[in-house]
Design an enzyme around this catalytic site. Sequence first.
Site, PDB file in Angstrom:
ATOM      1  N   LYS A  61       6.598  -1.355  11.950  1.00 24.40           N
ATOM      2  CA  LYS A  61       7.594  -1.970  12.464  1.00 24.40           C
ATOM      3  C   LYS A  61       8.187  -1.310  13.569  1.00 24.40           C
ATOM      4  CE  LYS A  61      10.880  -0.548   9.245  1.00 24.40           C
ATOM      5  NZ  LYS A  61      12.004  -0.882   8.442  1.00 24.40           N
ATOM      6  N   TYR A 101      13.669 -12.390  12.510  1.00 23.88           N
ATOM      7  CA  TYR A 101      14.735 -11.884  12.128  1.00 23.88           C
ATOM      8  C   TYR A 101      15.522 -11.261  13.361  1.00 23.88           C
ATOM      9  CZ  TYR A 101      12.142 -11.182   8.004  1.00 23.88           C
ATOM     10  OH  TYR A 101      11.304 -11.306   6.729  1.00 23.88           O
ATOM     11  N   LYS A 119       3.513  -9.621  16.539  1.00 25.81           N
ATOM     12  CA  LYS A 119       4.345 -10.654  15.939  1.00 25.81           C
ATOM     13  C   LYS A 119       3.881 -12.033  16.473  1.00 25.81           C
ATOM     14  CE  LYS A 119       6.262  -8.386  12.559  1.00 25.81           C
ATOM     15  NZ  LYS A 119       5.950  -8.645  11.304  1.00 25.81           N
ATOM     16  N   TYR A 167       4.389  -3.862  19.434  1.00 29.34           N
ATOM     17  CA  TYR A 167       4.871  -4.386  18.201  1.00 29.34           C
ATOM     18  C   TYR A 167       5.214  -5.824  18.073  1.00 29.34           C
ATOM     19  CZ  TYR A 167       8.371  -5.504  14.525  1.00 29.34           C
ATOM     20  OH  TYR A 167       8.914  -6.184  13.594  1.00 29.34           O
ATOM     21  N   LEU A 212      20.287   1.935  15.053  1.00 29.08           N
ATOM     22  CA  LEU A 212      21.588   2.324  15.058  1.00 29.08           C
ATOM     23  C   LEU A 212      22.246   2.594  13.850  1.00 29.08           C
ATOM     24  CD1 LEU A 212      24.066   2.841  16.969  1.00 29.08           C
ATOM     25  CD2 LEU A 212      24.584   0.306  16.762  1.00 29.08           C
ATOM     26  N   SER A 265       9.881 -11.540  14.246  1.00 30.93           N
ATOM     27  CA  SER A 265      11.022 -10.863  14.601  1.00 30.93           C
ATOM     28  C   SER A 265      11.551 -11.401  16.011  1.00 30.93           C
ATOM     29  CB  SER A 265      10.651  -9.488  15.215  1.00 30.93           C
ATOM     30  OG  SER A 265      11.577  -8.698  15.839  1.00 30.93           O
ATOM     31  N   ASN A 313       0.790  -1.243  -0.145  1.00 30.25           N
ATOM     32  CA  ASN A 313      -0.041  -0.027  -0.007  1.00 30.25           C
ATOM     33  C   ASN A 313       0.844   1.406   0.032  1.00 30.25           C
ATOM     34  OD1 ASN A 313       0.866   0.249   2.439  1.00 30.25           O
ATOM     35  ND2 ASN A 313      -1.008   0.288   3.566  1.00 30.25           N
ATOM     36  N   ASN A 353      18.786  -8.321  13.673  1.00 27.70           N
ATOM     37  CA  ASN A 353      19.203  -7.060  13.415  1.00 27.70           C
ATOM     38  C   ASN A 353      19.531  -6.592  11.755  1.00 27.70           C
ATOM     39  OD1 ASN A 353      18.933  -7.109  16.294  1.00 27.70           O
ATOM     40  ND2 ASN A 353      19.414  -4.817  16.254  1.00 27.70           N
TER      41      ASN A 353
HETATM   42  P1  NAD Z   1       9.236  -1.601   5.575  1.00 25.00           P
HETATM   43  O1  NAD Z   1       8.496  -0.628   6.389  1.00 25.00           O
HETATM   44  O2  NAD Z   1      10.540  -1.079   4.879  1.00 25.00           O
HETATM   45  O3  NAD Z   1       8.467  -2.507   4.778  1.00 25.00           O
HETATM   46  C1  NAD Z   1       7.020  -2.985   4.937  1.00 25.00           C
HETATM   47  C2  NAD Z   1       6.244  -2.797   3.805  1.00 25.00           C
HETATM   48  O4  NAD Z   1       5.050  -3.112   3.911  1.00 25.00           O
HETATM   49  C3  NAD Z   1       6.400  -1.358   3.257  1.00 25.00           C
HETATM   50  O5  NAD Z   1       6.464  -1.315   1.885  1.00 25.00           O
HETATM   51  C4  NAD Z   1       4.826  -0.634   3.501  1.00 25.00           C
HETATM   52  O6  NAD Z   1       4.384   0.102   2.583  1.00 25.00           O
HETATM   53  C5  NAD Z   1       4.030  -2.175   3.299  1.00 25.00           C
HETATM   54  N1  NAD Z   1       3.003  -2.221   4.106  1.00 25.00           N
HETATM   55  C6  NAD Z   1       2.883  -1.850   5.630  1.00 25.00           C
HETATM   56  N2  NAD Z   1       1.465  -1.911   6.078  1.00 25.00           N
HETATM   57  C7  NAD Z   1       0.916  -2.431   5.028  1.00 25.00           C
HETATM   58  C8  NAD Z   1      -0.801  -2.956   4.608  1.00 25.00           C
HETATM   59  N3  NAD Z   1      -1.527  -2.765   5.381  1.00 25.00           N
HETATM   60  N4  NAD Z   1      -1.096  -3.246   3.321  1.00 25.00           N
HETATM   61  C9  NAD Z   1       0.039  -3.113   2.337  1.00 25.00           C
HETATM   62  N5  NAD Z   1       1.364  -3.007   2.772  1.00 25.00           N
HETATM   63  C10 NAD Z   1       1.556  -2.414   3.931  1.00 25.00           C
HETATM   64  O7  NAD Z   1       9.900  -2.364   6.620  1.00 25.00           O
HETATM   65  P2  NAD Z   1      10.794  -3.808   6.701  1.00 25.00           P
HETATM   66  O8  NAD Z   1      12.076  -3.414   7.421  1.00 25.00           O
HETATM   67  O9  NAD Z   1      11.030  -4.292   5.246  1.00 25.00           O
HETATM   68  O10 NAD Z   1      10.078  -4.919   7.429  1.00 25.00           O
HETATM   69  C11 NAD Z   1       9.181  -6.167   6.732  1.00 25.00           C
HETATM   70  C12 NAD Z   1       8.736  -7.220   7.702  1.00 25.00           C
HETATM   71  O11 NAD Z   1       9.531  -7.596   8.451  1.00 25.00           O
HETATM   72  C13 NAD Z   1       7.812  -6.267   8.742  1.00 25.00           C
HETATM   73  O12 NAD Z   1       6.543  -7.029   9.099  1.00 25.00           O
HETATM   74  C14 NAD Z   1       8.543  -6.067   9.842  1.00 25.00           C
HETATM   75  O13 NAD Z   1       7.855  -6.135  11.095  1.00 25.00           O
HETATM   76  C15 NAD Z   1       9.634  -7.444   9.907  1.00 25.00           C
HETATM   77  N6  NAD Z   1      10.684  -7.143  10.584  1.00 25.00           N
HETATM   78  C16 NAD Z   1      11.543  -5.886  10.480  1.00 25.00           C
HETATM   79  C17 NAD Z   1      12.632  -5.911  10.921  1.00 25.00           C
HETATM   80  C18 NAD Z   1      13.864  -4.686  10.617  1.00 25.00           C
HETATM   81  O14 NAD Z   1      14.483  -4.541  11.339  1.00 25.00           O
HETATM   82  N7  NAD Z   1      13.704  -3.983   9.425  1.00 25.00           N
HETATM   83  C19 NAD Z   1      13.175  -6.790  12.103  1.00 25.00           C
HETATM   84  C20 NAD Z   1      12.204  -7.666  12.317  1.00 25.00           C
HETATM   85  C21 NAD Z   1      10.906  -8.025  11.635  1.00 25.00           C
HETATM   86  C1  UD1 Z   2      15.206  -2.583  17.732  1.00 25.63           C
HETATM   87  C2  UD1 Z   2      13.648  -2.893  17.967  1.00 25.63           C
HETATM   88  C3  UD1 Z   2      13.358  -4.356  17.657  1.00 25.63           C
HETATM   89  C4  UD1 Z   2      13.715  -4.420  16.144  1.00 25.63           C
HETATM   90  C5  UD1 Z   2      15.087  -3.968  15.777  1.00 25.63           C
HETATM   91  C6  UD1 Z   2      15.170  -3.823  14.079  1.00 25.63           C
HETATM   92  C7  UD1 Z   2      13.616  -1.521  20.176  1.00 25.63           C
HETATM   93  C8  UD1 Z   2      13.339  -1.875  21.647  1.00 25.63           C
HETATM   94  N1  UD1 Z   2      13.567  -2.882  19.534  1.00 25.63           N
HETATM   95  O1  UD1 Z   2      16.177  -3.396  18.136  1.00 25.63           O
HETATM   96  O2  UD1 Z   2      12.060  -4.655  17.984  1.00 25.63           O
HETATM   97  O3  UD1 Z   2      13.555  -5.693  15.589  1.00 25.63           O
HETATM   98  O4  UD1 Z   2      15.286  -2.611  16.225  1.00 25.63           O
HETATM   99  O5  UD1 Z   2      16.555  -3.790  13.696  1.00 25.63           O
HETATM  100  O6  UD1 Z   2      13.303  -0.668  19.524  1.00 25.63           O
HETATM  101  N2  UD1 Z   2      21.531   2.482  19.677  1.00 25.63           N
HETATM  102  C9  UD1 Z   2      22.291   3.719  20.249  1.00 25.63           C
HETATM  103  N3  UD1 Z   2      21.882   5.021  19.608  1.00 25.63           N
HETATM  104  C10 UD1 Z   2      20.971   4.945  18.639  1.00 25.63           C
HETATM  105  C11 UD1 Z   2      20.268   4.045  18.300  1.00 25.63           C
HETATM  106  C12 UD1 Z   2      20.548   2.676  18.873  1.00 25.63           C
HETATM  107  O7  UD1 Z   2      23.293   3.721  20.971  1.00 25.63           O
HETATM  108  O8  UD1 Z   2      20.878   6.239  18.108  1.00 25.63           O
HETATM  109  C13 UD1 Z   2      21.768   1.352  20.546  1.00 25.63           C
HETATM  110  C14 UD1 Z   2      20.573   0.793  21.126  1.00 25.63           C
HETATM  111  O9  UD1 Z   2      20.839   1.053  22.660  1.00 25.63           O
HETATM  112  C15 UD1 Z   2      21.017  -0.797  21.068  1.00 25.63           C
HETATM  113  C16 UD1 Z   2      21.547  -0.952  19.608  1.00 25.63           C
HETATM  114  O10 UD1 Z   2      22.124   0.521  19.457  1.00 25.63           O
HETATM  115  O11 UD1 Z   2      21.941  -1.224  21.968  1.00 25.63           O
HETATM  116  C17 UD1 Z   2      20.856  -1.386  18.520  1.00 25.63           C
HETATM  117  O12 UD1 Z   2      19.679  -0.577  18.654  1.00 25.63           O
HETATM  118  P1  UD1 Z   2      18.574  -0.470  17.463  1.00 25.63           P
HETATM  119  O13 UD1 Z   2      19.324  -0.466  16.126  1.00 25.63           O
HETATM  120  O14 UD1 Z   2      17.483   0.436  17.723  1.00 25.63           O
HETATM  121  O15 UD1 Z   2      18.040  -1.998  17.372  1.00 25.63           O
HETATM  122  P2  UD1 Z   2      17.433  -2.826  18.828  1.00 25.63           P
HETATM  123  O16 UD1 Z   2      17.350  -2.185  20.003  1.00 25.63           O
HETATM  124  O17 UD1 Z   2      18.159  -4.106  18.857  1.00 25.63           O
END
Ligand code: NAD
Ligand code: UD1
Length: 334
Positions: free
Chosen positions: A82, A174, A150, A146, A197, A122, A32, A176
């Site tokens: 997310k 997943y 999941k 969040y 980060l 996640s 979307n 990070n």
């Molecule tokens: P992202 O936001 O880049 O991608 C998500 C996509 O879904 C976007 O293109 C958005 O437009 C689309 N979307 C959201 N709601 C929608 C809806 N209702 N209908 C249709 N499309 C919709 O995020 P991402 O990092 O690519 O994450 C993808 C998936 O992986 C998510 O479910 C997220 O929770 C999960 N995930 C991500 C991370 C991370 O750190 N990136 C970590 C763990 C899990």
């Molecule tokens: C976060 C999310 C987690 C998600 C993941 C995706 C939270 C509590 N958790 O995890 O659900 O799956 O991202 O990648 O938000 N940090 C700094 N300075 C910053 C940003 C981060 O020091 O500006 C540190 C944080 O304290 C942490 C590490 O960097 O120790 C990683 O942080 P981040 O990238 O936000 O990931 P998570 O906290 O592991």
Amino acid sequence: MKIFITGGAGYIGTHTCVELLQKGYDLVVYDNFSNSSAEAIRRVESITGKTLTLIIGDIRDEDTMMAAMEGCDAVIHLAGLKAVGESVEKPLDYYDNNVHGTLCLLRAMKINNIKTLVFSSSATVYGNPIELPFTERHPLQPTNPYGQTKLVVEEILRDLYRSDNSWKIIILRYFNPVGAHPSGLIGENPQGIPNNLMPYIAQVAIGRREFLNVFGNDYPTHDGTGVRDYIHIVDLAQGHIKALEALELPQCTPINLGTGQGYSVLDIVKAFSNASRKEVPYIIAPRRPGDIAEFYADPSFAQEFIQWSASKSLEDMCRDTWNFQFKNPDGYRL
Ligand code: NAD
Ligand code: UD1
């Protein structure tokens, strides 16, 4: 084989599309654009020299989705919201999008008799570690809405499989995800101030932000800063293909996608400075509420079950993040 990918225009979706197209799969992306744009798909096509079918729609619009997925053999479900902080402020939006949206998807799949699914979960479903590294058997106790969405979806999938064990489901947890495609054409494109980060560091290195706040240096880790399991986005994307390939038998199986290697915030700062040859100024700030000291995977089950393991190094992650940031200093437009 034709794959229906929800959220295929997002960060993980675009990288997964590239790997799938390169392997010869046909794709229907359903998104979307709430956090992405058609530009991302154009770039996927330009990297691969292949085309895909793009349908703009919401996963909560069951009728549109039902028609869009006709003729597909399997689904990779990535669409979702997310941001942890936002989920605390707007839990109803998160349950609606992530849980209600998934229910709509599962109903549409059932009607179309598509019963093969790879779901983006996640590692956040584990919550605070009782034992490290996290195995898939670790208790599931997410600490924010969040993560709850999941976990609820995971439970729905387990119930669905119990009710009809012809479903073939892999749940990917997943760790990070960081980095970008080596072409520098696609990468993470955060809107506003990044929460995570790696994109924050990249914006400091390019000069969009003055310095990094290091959230706490008094954790019981090797240098006092938080330790995480960072995984290159291309490794992660390839994990989806391995999961699809492993889905020959009915099942509902959770799998960690991580490297098993933890790095601290200061390890990342140093590696990023080396890769970019840029200073990354930082200050030590208070701990971020809700953060934990260490969080990393036991990735051995992924190796055993889907023959997947991460191959890219921290240097690769930093180099490719920098390459994308350098080539797209303001991200790509939504
Ligand atoms: P992202 O936001 O880049 O991608 C998500 C996509 O879904 C976007 O293109 C958005 O437009 C689309 N979307 C959201 N709601 C929608 C809806 N209702 N209908 C249709 N499309 C919709 O995020 P991402 O990092 O690519 O994450 C993808 C998936 O992986 C998510 O479910 C997220 O929770 C999960 N995930 C991500 C991370 C991370 O750190 N990136 C970590 C763990 C899990
Ligand atoms: C976060 C999310 C987690 C998600 C993941 C995706 C939270 C509590 N958790 O995890 O659900 O799956 O991202 O990648 O938000 N940090 C700094 N300075 C910053 C940003 C981060 O020091 O500006 C540190 C944080 O304290 C942490 C590490 O960097 O120790 C990683 O942080 P981040 O990238 O936000 O990931 P998570 O906290 O592991």
